[in-house]
Design a protein around this motif. Structure first.
Motif, mmCIF file in Angstrom:
data_model
loop_
_atom_site.group_PDB
_atom_site.id
_atom_site.type_symbol
_atom_site.label_atom_id
_atom_site.label_comp_id
_atom_site.label_asym_id
_atom_site.label_seq_id
_atom_site.Cartn_x
_atom_site.Cartn_y
_atom_site.Cartn_z
ATOM 1 N N ASP A 122 8.473 -2.080 -3.866
ATOM 2 C CA ASP A 122 7.109 -1.921 -4.367
ATOM 3 C C ASP A 122 6.305 -1.044 -3.416
ATOM 4 O O ASP A 122 6.511 -1.091 -2.189
ATOM 5 N N PRO A 123 5.379 -0.248 -3.937
ATOM 6 C CA PRO A 123 4.554 0.598 -3.070
ATOM 7 C C PRO A 123 3.748 -0.239 -2.075
ATOM 8 O O PRO A 123 3.388 -1.387 -2.354
ATOM 9 N N ASP A 124 3.466 0.345 -0.933
ATOM 10 C CA ASP A 124 2.637 -0.324 0.059
ATOM 11 C C ASP A 124 1.153 -0.064 -0.157
ATOM 12 O O ASP A 124 0.307 -0.808 0.351
ATOM 13 N N PHE A 125 0.849 0.992 -0.916
ATOM 14 C CA PHE A 125 -0.558 1.389 -1.060
ATOM 15 C C PHE A 125 -0.724 2.188 -2.339
ATOM 16 O O PHE A 125 0.196 2.913 -2.749
ATOM 17 N N ASN A 126 -1.870 2.029 -2.972
ATOM 18 C CA ASN A 126 -2.200 2.836 -4.146
ATOM 19 C C ASN A 126 -3.588 3.420 -3.954
ATOM 20 O O ASN A 126 -4.517 2.693 -3.569
ATOM 21 N N LEU A 127 -3.730 4.701 -4.211
ATOM 22 C CA LEU A 127 -5.018 5.371 -4.072
ATOM 23 C C LEU A 127 -5.521 5.801 -5.446
ATOM 24 O O LEU A 127 -4.822 6.516 -6.169
ATOM 25 N N GLY A 128 -6.699 5.338 -5.792
ATOM 26 C CA GLY A 128 -7.336 5.783 -7.025
ATOM 27 C C GLY A 128 -7.046 4.945 -8.243
ATOM 28 O O GLY A 128 -7.584 5.218 -9.323
ATOM 29 N N GLY A 129 -6.210 3.925 -8.132
ATOM 30 C CA GLY A 129 -5.887 3.097 -9.281
ATOM 31 C C GLY A 129 -6.925 2.010 -9.522
ATOM 32 O O GLY A 129 -7.801 1.759 -8.692
ATOM 33 N N LYS A 130 -6.819 1.365 -10.675
ATOM 34 C CA LYS A 130 -7.712 0.267 -11.024
ATOM 35 C C LYS A 130 -6.885 -0.958 -11.375
ATOM 36 O O LYS A 130 -5.814 -0.838 -11.969
ATOM 37 N N GLU A 131 -7.386 -2.122 -10.997
ATOM 38 C CA GLU A 131 -6.663 -3.357 -11.275
ATOM 39 C C GLU A 131 -6.934 -3.814 -12.700
ATOM 40 O O GLU A 131 -8.081 -3.971 -13.111
#
Length: 268
Positions: A122-131
């Protein structure tokens, strides 16, 4: 690449720092006017990345220069150039972080992102996404360099002598991590208490973990609950799942239900 120790920012964050709309920021290409500002995204990437620390310093200098009616004299904090295990890499950069003899083709690597047989961590970080429903939608995923290297070292493949010996049916299990098990149990407890309202943010604050980790724990707890529901109701539908755990998107509920059914099949 987002170097270790740098706070990443995209066009939206940059526009917010400079007090303009993201459209204005992109149209004027103000980043080109800031001497010393380093773009962190690789060539060909669709998302521009900056150091938030550099943007804040540039904004402060422009405000100072404007107050005294002179040209800005940018003196931006440096961006680390050396590789670090904590560097954040996008999907393509992650592939090229591997030794050459461990690399697959880029198309195969992209297939690993959502694969069923071979799957990236799984990715460690997401930039710009929404939950949405405890999952991050949109944005761009990043992996720590060490995460990818550890994953590659743990799997058996071309040029990798490690892994499951020939003829052995099961891999040696790792000893349980007490802290990890406690967090999983706490996530399940909170889901019982707040079946339709628990969010990754609430869970992360309760456990004191990174939001990305909280999202994984919440999804795992939801999957466990759907597996349990299937035992008493084999005809469970995606709409039933939505009602039980408060998912707003039917496709998310359907995917969770499919995984729960597959887990039940694998356990037989």
């Amino acid at each position: 690449m987002i170097p270790h120790g740098v706070t990443p920012a995209d066009d939206q964050i940059a526009a917010d720092i400079f007090g303009v709309s993201v459209g204005y920021w992109q149209d004027t290409k103000h980043w080109e006017e800031i001497r010393g500002l380093k773009l962190l995204n690789r060539e060909g990437s669709r998302r521009r990345l900056y150091s938030k620390e550099q943007l804040l310093a540039a904004r402060a200098e422009e405000e100072r220069a404007k107050a005294v009616n002179e040209q800005p004299r940018y003196d931006l904090p440096p961006v680390p150039a050396e590789e670090h295990p904590g560097d954040l890499l996008d999907l393509e950069e992650s592939l090229y972080a591997l030794p050459e003899d461990k690399r697959v083709t880029l198309s195969t690597w992209k297939g690993y992102r959502y694969g069923t047989k071979t799957r990236l961590p799984d990715p460690d970080f997401n930039l710009g996404g929404k939950e949405v429903d405890g999952e991050v939608v949109g944005g761009e995923d990043f992996w720590r360099r060490q995460t990818i290297l550890d994953w590659a070292a743990d799997r058996r493949g071309r040029g990798n002598p490690k892994g499951r010996p020939a003829g052995r049916k099961e891999a040696q299990s790792r000893p349980p991590n007490p802290q990890a098990e406690e967090r999983k149990e706490r996530a399940r407890q909170l889901l019982v208490q707040h079946p339709t309202t628990l969010t990754a943010k609430m869970l992360g604050e309760d456990l004191g973990v990174h939001p990305v980790h909280a999202e994984r724990l919440l999804r795992a707890a939801r999957l466990d609950k759907v597996i349990s529901l299937l035992k008493t109701n084999p005809d469970l539908t995606a709409e039933d799942v939505q009602g039980e755990i408060g998912l707003h998107v039917t496709s998310h509920a359907r995917k969770l239900l499919d995984e729960a059914r597959q887990a039940g099949t694998d356990a037989q």
